[in-house]
Structures are given as structure tokens and as C-alpha cells.
Scaffold this motif. Structure first.
Motif, PDB file in Angstrom:
ATOM      1  N   VAL A 166       0.870  -1.168   0.000  1.00 48.41           N
ATOM      2  CA  VAL A 166       0.000   0.000   0.000  1.00 48.41           C
ATOM      3  C   VAL A 166       0.906   1.216   0.000  1.00 48.41           C
ATOM      4  CG1 VAL A 166      -1.745   1.316   1.252  1.00 48.41           C
ATOM      5  CG2 VAL A 166      -1.838  -1.191   1.267  1.00 48.41           C
ATOM      6  N   GLU A 167       0.688   2.107  -0.952  1.00 48.56           N
ATOM      7  CA  GLU A 167       1.502   3.321  -1.074  1.00 48.56           C
ATOM      8  C   GLU A 167       0.617   4.556  -0.991  1.00 48.56           C
ATOM      9  OE1 GLU A 167       3.477   3.026  -4.839  1.00 48.56           O
ATOM     10  OE2 GLU A 167       4.804   1.417  -4.160  1.00 48.56           O
ATOM     11  N   VAL A 168       1.122   5.569  -0.294  1.00 46.80           N
ATOM     12  CA  VAL A 168       0.433   6.846  -0.161  1.00 46.80           C
ATOM     13  C   VAL A 168       1.292   7.906  -0.826  1.00 46.80           C
ATOM     14  CG1 VAL A 168      -0.528   8.524   1.457  1.00 46.80           C
ATOM     15  CG2 VAL A 168      -0.474   6.098   2.059  1.00 46.80           C
ATOM     16  N   SER A 169       0.634   8.834  -1.493  1.00 52.01           N
ATOM     17  CA  SER A 169       1.347   9.913  -2.153  1.00 52.01           C
ATOM     18  C   SER A 169       0.560  11.210  -1.989  1.00 52.01           C
ATOM     19  CB  SER A 169       1.502   9.585  -3.653  1.00 52.01           C
ATOM     20  OG  SER A 169       2.079  10.663  -4.339  1.00 52.01           O
ATOM     21  N   VAL A 170       1.267  12.288  -1.656  1.00 58.16           N
ATOM     22  CA  VAL A 170       0.680  13.629  -1.596  1.00 58.16           C
ATOM     23  C   VAL A 170       1.578  14.519  -2.427  1.00 58.16           C
ATOM     24  CG1 VAL A 170       0.005  15.558  -0.121  1.00 58.16           C
ATOM     25  CG2 VAL A 170      -0.238  13.207   0.723  1.00 58.16           C
ATOM     26  N   ARG A 171       0.989  15.166  -3.432  1.00 59.73           N
ATOM     27  CA  ARG A 171       1.807  15.963  -4.338  1.00 59.73           C
ATOM     28  C   ARG A 171       0.972  17.075  -4.967  1.00 59.73           C
ATOM     29  NH1 ARG A 171       0.038  14.491  -9.209  1.00 59.73           N
ATOM     30  NH2 ARG A 171      -0.892  12.446  -9.427  1.00 59.73           N
ATOM     31  N   PRO A 172       1.664  18.096  -5.469  1.00 62.67           N
ATOM     32  CA  PRO A 172       0.939  19.104  -6.249  1.00 62.67           C
ATOM     33  C   PRO A 172       0.431  18.454  -7.534  1.00 62.67           C
ATOM     34  CG  PRO A 172       3.195  19.827  -5.770  1.00 62.67           C
ATOM     35  CD  PRO A 172       3.083  18.403  -5.353  1.00 62.67           C
ATOM     36  N   ALA A 173      -0.704  18.881  -7.974  1.00 66.09           N
ATOM     37  CA  ALA A 173      -1.271  18.385  -9.233  1.00 66.09           C
ATOM     38  C   ALA A 173      -1.775  19.591 -10.011  1.00 66.09           C
ATOM     39  CB  ALA A 173      -2.407  17.405  -8.950  1.00 66.09           C
ATOM     40  N   LEU A 182      -4.008  13.561  -3.410  1.00 62.30           N
ATOM     41  CA  LEU A 182      -3.741  12.535  -2.403  1.00 62.30           C
ATOM     42  C   LEU A 182      -4.091  11.213  -3.067  1.00 62.30           C
ATOM     43  CD1 LEU A 182      -3.388  11.398   0.549  1.00 62.30           C
ATOM     44  CD2 LEU A 182      -5.862  11.703   0.759  1.00 62.30           C
ATOM     45  N   THR A 183      -3.128  10.294  -3.103  1.00 66.09           N
ATOM     46  CA  THR A 183      -3.349   9.007  -3.760  1.00 66.09           C
ATOM     47  C   THR A 183      -3.005   7.879  -2.802  1.00 66.09           C
ATOM     48  OG1 THR A 183      -2.717   9.996  -5.876  1.00 66.09           O
ATOM     49  CG2 THR A 183      -2.797   7.601  -5.785  1.00 66.09           C
ATOM     50  N   VAL A 184      -3.887   6.881  -2.744  1.00 64.97           N
ATOM     51  CA  VAL A 184      -3.635   5.645  -2.011  1.00 64.97           C
ATOM     52  C   VAL A 184      -3.798   4.522  -3.024  1.00 64.97           C
ATOM     53  CG1 VAL A 184      -4.397   4.104  -0.164  1.00 64.97           C
ATOM     54  CG2 VAL A 184      -4.452   6.592   0.179  1.00 64.97           C
ATOM     55  N   LEU A 233      -1.644  -1.041  -8.302  1.00 68.46           N
ATOM     56  CA  LEU A 233      -0.270  -1.400  -8.646  1.00 68.46           C
ATOM     57  C   LEU A 233      -0.224  -2.569  -9.629  1.00 68.46           C
ATOM     58  CD1 LEU A 233       1.274  -1.214  -5.060  1.00 68.46           C
ATOM     59  CD2 LEU A 233       1.644   0.406  -6.921  1.00 68.46           C
ATOM     60  N   GLY A 234       0.481  -2.385 -10.707  1.00 69.07           N
ATOM     61  CA  GLY A 234       0.636  -3.446 -11.703  1.00 69.07           C
ATOM     62  C   GLY A 234      -0.681  -3.885 -12.317  1.00 69.07           C
ATOM     63  N   GLY A 235      -1.676  -2.993 -12.350  1.00 69.32           N
ATOM     64  CA  GLY A 235      -2.977  -3.337 -12.919  1.00 69.32           C
ATOM     65  C   GLY A 235      -3.856  -4.127 -11.965  1.00 69.32           C
ATOM     66  N   ARG A 236      -3.378  -4.382 -10.757  1.00 72.13           N
ATOM     67  CA  ARG A 236      -4.157  -5.091  -9.740  1.00 72.13           C
ATOM     68  C   ARG A 236      -4.514  -4.096  -8.639  1.00 72.13           C
ATOM     69  NH1 ARG A 236      -2.055  -9.365  -6.665  1.00 72.13           N
ATOM     70  NH2 ARG A 236      -4.238  -9.913  -6.474  1.00 72.13           N
ATOM     71  N   GLY A 237      -5.448  -4.484  -7.825  1.00 71.10           N
ATOM     72  CA  GLY A 237      -5.768  -3.666  -6.665  1.00 71.10           C
ATOM     73  C   GLY A 237      -6.542  -2.424  -7.029  1.00 71.10           C
ATOM     74  N   LEU A 238      -6.348  -1.390  -6.235  1.00 72.17           N
ATOM     75  CA  LEU A 238      -7.121  -0.170  -6.387  1.00 72.17           C
ATOM     76  C   LEU A 238      -6.224   1.053  -6.213  1.00 72.17           C
ATOM     77  CD1 LEU A 238     -10.078   0.823  -6.760  1.00 72.17           C
ATOM     78  CD2 LEU A 238     -10.205   0.969  -4.262  1.00 72.17           C
ATOM     79  N   ARG A 239      -6.510   2.045  -7.004  1.00 67.68           N
ATOM     80  CA  ARG A 239      -5.849   3.348  -6.895  1.00 67.68           C
ATOM     81  C   ARG A 239      -6.948   4.369  -6.659  1.00 67.68           C
ATOM     82  NH1 ARG A 239      -4.555   7.914  -9.964  1.00 67.68           N
ATOM     83  NH2 ARG A 239      -2.429   8.648  -9.651  1.00 67.68           N
ATOM     84  N   VAL A 240      -6.926   5.008  -5.487  1.00 75.75           N
ATOM     85  CA  VAL A 240      -7.898   6.034  -5.155  1.00 75.75           C
ATOM     86  C   VAL A 240      -7.174   7.363  -5.159  1.00 75.75           C
ATOM     87  CG1 VAL A 240      -9.570   6.864  -3.469  1.00 75.75           C
ATOM     88  CG2 VAL A 240      -9.139   4.409  -3.665  1.00 75.75           C
ATOM     89  N   GLU A 241      -7.686   8.281  -5.954  1.00 78.71           N
ATOM     90  CA  GLU A 241      -7.076   9.625  -5.987  1.00 78.71           C
ATOM     91  C   GLU A 241      -8.122  10.640  -5.576  1.00 78.71           C
ATOM     92  OE1 GLU A 241      -4.469  12.659  -8.756  1.00 78.71           O
ATOM     93  OE2 GLU A 241      -5.270  10.840  -9.656  1.00 78.71           O
ATOM     94  N   VAL A 242      -7.733  11.470  -4.607  1.00 79.99           N
ATOM     95  CA  VAL A 242      -8.577  12.582  -4.180  1.00 79.99           C
ATOM     96  C   VAL A 242      -7.878  13.843  -4.671  1.00 79.99           C
ATOM     97  CG1 VAL A 242      -9.694  13.742  -2.247  1.00 79.99           C
ATOM     98  CG2 VAL A 242      -9.261  11.267  -2.126  1.00 79.99           C
ATOM     99  N   SER A 243      -8.571  14.596  -5.523  1.00 75.35           N
ATOM    100  CA  SER A 243      -7.997  15.795  -6.153  1.00 75.35           C
ATOM    101  C   SER A 243      -8.617  17.038  -5.539  1.00 75.35           C
ATOM    102  CB  SER A 243      -8.261  15.768  -7.659  1.00 75.35           C
ATOM    103  OG  SER A 243      -7.713  14.600  -8.231  1.00 75.35           O
ATOM    104  N   PHE A 244      -7.801  17.788  -4.798  1.00 77.94           N
ATOM    105  CA  PHE A 244      -8.254  19.001  -4.125  1.00 77.94           C
ATOM    106  C   PHE A 244      -7.958  20.216  -5.005  1.00 77.94           C
ATOM    107  CE2 PHE A 244      -7.337  15.962  -0.831  1.00 77.94           C
ATOM    108  CZ  PHE A 244      -8.378  16.130   0.075  1.00 77.94           C
ATOM    109  N   PRO A 245      -8.859  21.221  -4.985  1.00 84.22           N
ATOM    110  CA  PRO A 245      -8.579  22.450  -5.754  1.00 84.22           C
ATOM    111  C   PRO A 245      -7.474  23.265  -5.095  1.00 84.22           C
ATOM    112  CG  PRO A 245     -10.635  22.652  -4.494  1.00 84.22           C
ATOM    113  CD  PRO A 245     -10.131  21.261  -4.282  1.00 84.22           C
TER     114      PRO A 245
END
Length: 178
Positions: free
Chosen positions: A97-104, A110-112, A166-178
């Protein structure tokens, strides 16, 4: 005694989820203020490490750029916690499980992402409905986690997207804040 303890833990989690949903539905608990989203994500990740370790899940922060969003810090903690809790609980032992917070573009992301069983594409719109659960997951839950995530995201004028992980498996949830 173990079954009783497990039942009490499930009931406590359900009450916690119902209270979070009620707070989110009434508009949050505070005025929006600048919140360091990367700090919130890191704090929640640290809280989730014992659960992840106990399940043999590699939980980590892929990226934690210093970014702020206008929001309710407590509500954002609930959002991140629900996303991480779902990812850790549904990813099988040995998973990631990977978490990422970055400018977009135009805001903050915010991505999990995990390599668990994921959510079938046909059900991705339904999982935001209260009490909806994907059948056959083998995990106990109330079906409120993603409903709460969506409501808190709406309060922050953020979008939520679900894709393959990841690798086409599992789930990628992205929350996009203004």
C-alpha cells in the motif's frame, strides 16, 4: 472471549464510522483553514503501521510533497484513515500500500494505491453509497468508509476517482483538491 472482543471492536468501529458520516453530512466540524495535507497523511500512516505490520503489508509513503489545502483537519484525517484502513484490510498478506501527496494540475493530489483484489469496474460507482459492500471480500465492514470519503471530499470541493492499482491489480484512489 476472543469472539466477544472482536464483536465489540466491530461495533465500536461501526459507531465511529456512523459518527464520522453524521459529522460529514452536517458539513464538518470546523471552518476551513490551511492544512498541511502531507503531515496529515504521514500521521495517519504512522497510526496504521501496526495494523499493516500485523497483516504483513508493506505500507509506505511514496511521495510527501509539502502542500496545503483549505479544509477541516479532523475531517481530512478521517478521509485519509478510511482510505488507508480499506487498503490495508483488503490487501492480502505480502501486499503493498503506497500513499502519495503531491501538487497536481490546479491543486493537490492525495493518492492511495494497493495491489489487493481491487473493486470491479462495474461496481466503482456504487461503492460510494452507504452500506454498499463488494461481495466476496472476506473482510468485515459496514460499507460506510468510501461513502464517508466521498462526503468529506465533497465538503472540500475535491473529486474522488477509482482506478486499477499497482501493476494493474488492486485499487488506486485519488482525491484531487482544488
Amino acid at each position: 472471549v476472543r469472539q466477544l472482543e472482536a464483536g465489540v471492536a466491530r461495533a465500536a468501529r461501526l459507531v465511529e464510522q456512523l459518527l464520522a458520516l453524521a459529522r460529514a453530512e452536517r458539513g464538518g466540524s470546523r471552518e476551513h483553514e490551511p492544512v498541511a495535507l502531507h503531515d496529515v497523511a504521514r500521521e495517519v500512516l504512522e497510526e496504521m503501521l501496526p495494523l499493516a505490520d500485523g497483516r504483513g503489508i508493506d505500507l509506505g509513503m511514496e511521495r510527501a510533497d509539502s502542500v496545503r489545502v483549505a479544509g477541516d483537519r479532523d475531517a481530512l484525517r478521517v478521509l485519509v484513515r478510511n482510505l488507508l484502513d480499506n487498503a490495508v484490510r483488503y490487501t492480502p498478506p505480502g501486499g503493498e500500500v503506497e500513499v502519495s501527496v503531491r501538487p497536481a494540475e490546479g491543486g493537490v493530489s492525495l493518492t492511495v494505491v494497493d495491489n489487493g483484489p481491487g473493486i470491479p469496474e462495474a461496481e466503482r460507482g456504487q461503492v460510494f453509497e452507504r452500506f454498499h459492500r463488494v461481495l466476496g471480500s472476506g473482510e468485515a465492514g459496514s460499507g460506510l468508509g468510501l461513502s464517508i470519503v466521498r462526503r468529506i471530499a465533497d465538503l472540500h470541493r475535491a473529486g474522488v476517482s477509482l482506478e486499477a492499482g499497482l501493476g494493474g491489480r488492486g485499487l488506486r484512489v485519488e482525491v484531487s483538491f482544488p
